[in-house]
Motif scaffolding. Structure first.
Motif, PDB file in Angstrom:
ATOM      1  N   ALA A  30       0.829  -1.201   0.000  1.00 37.84           N
ATOM      2  CA  ALA A  30       0.000   0.000   0.000  1.00 37.84           C
ATOM      3  C   ALA A  30       0.868   1.257   0.000  1.00 37.84           C
ATOM      4  O   ALA A  30       1.903   1.313   0.642  1.00 37.84           O
ATOM      5  N   ARG A 120      -7.454   2.693   5.496  1.00 40.44           N
ATOM      6  CA  ARG A 120      -6.979   1.992   4.298  1.00 40.44           C
ATOM      7  C   ARG A 120      -8.048   2.128   3.243  1.00 40.44           C
ATOM      8  O   ARG A 120      -9.227   1.934   3.531  1.00 40.44           O
ATOM      9  N   ARG A 133      -2.915   3.663   2.324  1.00 45.03           N
ATOM     10  CA  ARG A 133      -3.138   3.679   3.767  1.00 45.03           C
ATOM     11  C   ARG A 133      -2.607   4.997   4.299  1.00 45.03           C
ATOM     12  O   ARG A 133      -1.621   5.519   3.806  1.00 45.03           O
TER      13      ARG A 133
END
Length: 139
Positions: A30, A120, A133
């Protein structure tokens, strides 16, 4: 020293649980959305009761969040820009709350435990964007 400190000033169980849980929340794929605006950074009326407003920027995605505190819990109301179909997850030591952004990019999560929290955002359509995130913030 560790043994002496452990007996006389032990780490609170909630802190240990949060530290252990934070490792399970890692997602190395992420992208990190940086906190670029926090209404608490400005000197505003302390007694005004205004909700806290946070803005995160991660790549081309902006996440605007309003934080409303009530009865010992926090409600998180947000909006994604640009508007896109996404799963939104609010992570805190008190648990994980999951919702979806609606057709206008808005989302709402109620009853979040106050403390360190992060969001997230994951695409509903595979490959639509890289999962994002936020950094941890104290609510």
């Amino acid at each position: 020293m560790r043994e002496i400190a452990g007996r006389h000033d032990p780490v609170p169980p909630a802190v240990l649980a949060a530290a252990r849980a934070s490792l399970s929340w890692r997602n190395p794929d992420a992208a990190l959305a940086e906190l670029v605006r926090d209404s608490l950074d400005r000197l505003i009326s302390v007694r005004g009761g205004s909700p806290r407003v946070l803005t995160f920027l991660g790549g081309a995605l902006t996440i605007d969040v309003q934080v409303i505190t009530r009865a010992g819990v926090v409600d998180v109301v947000g909006e994604l820009a640009p508007v896109m179909a996404a799963r939104v997850v609010v992570e805190s030591p008190g648990g994980t709350h999951e919702t979806a952004a609606d057709g206008e990019g808005r989302f709402r999560v109620e009853g979040v435990t106050p403390g360190p929290v992060r969001l997230r955002c994951e695409p509903e359509v595979e490959g639509a964007f890289v999962p994002i995130r936020t950094e941890w913030v104290q609510l």
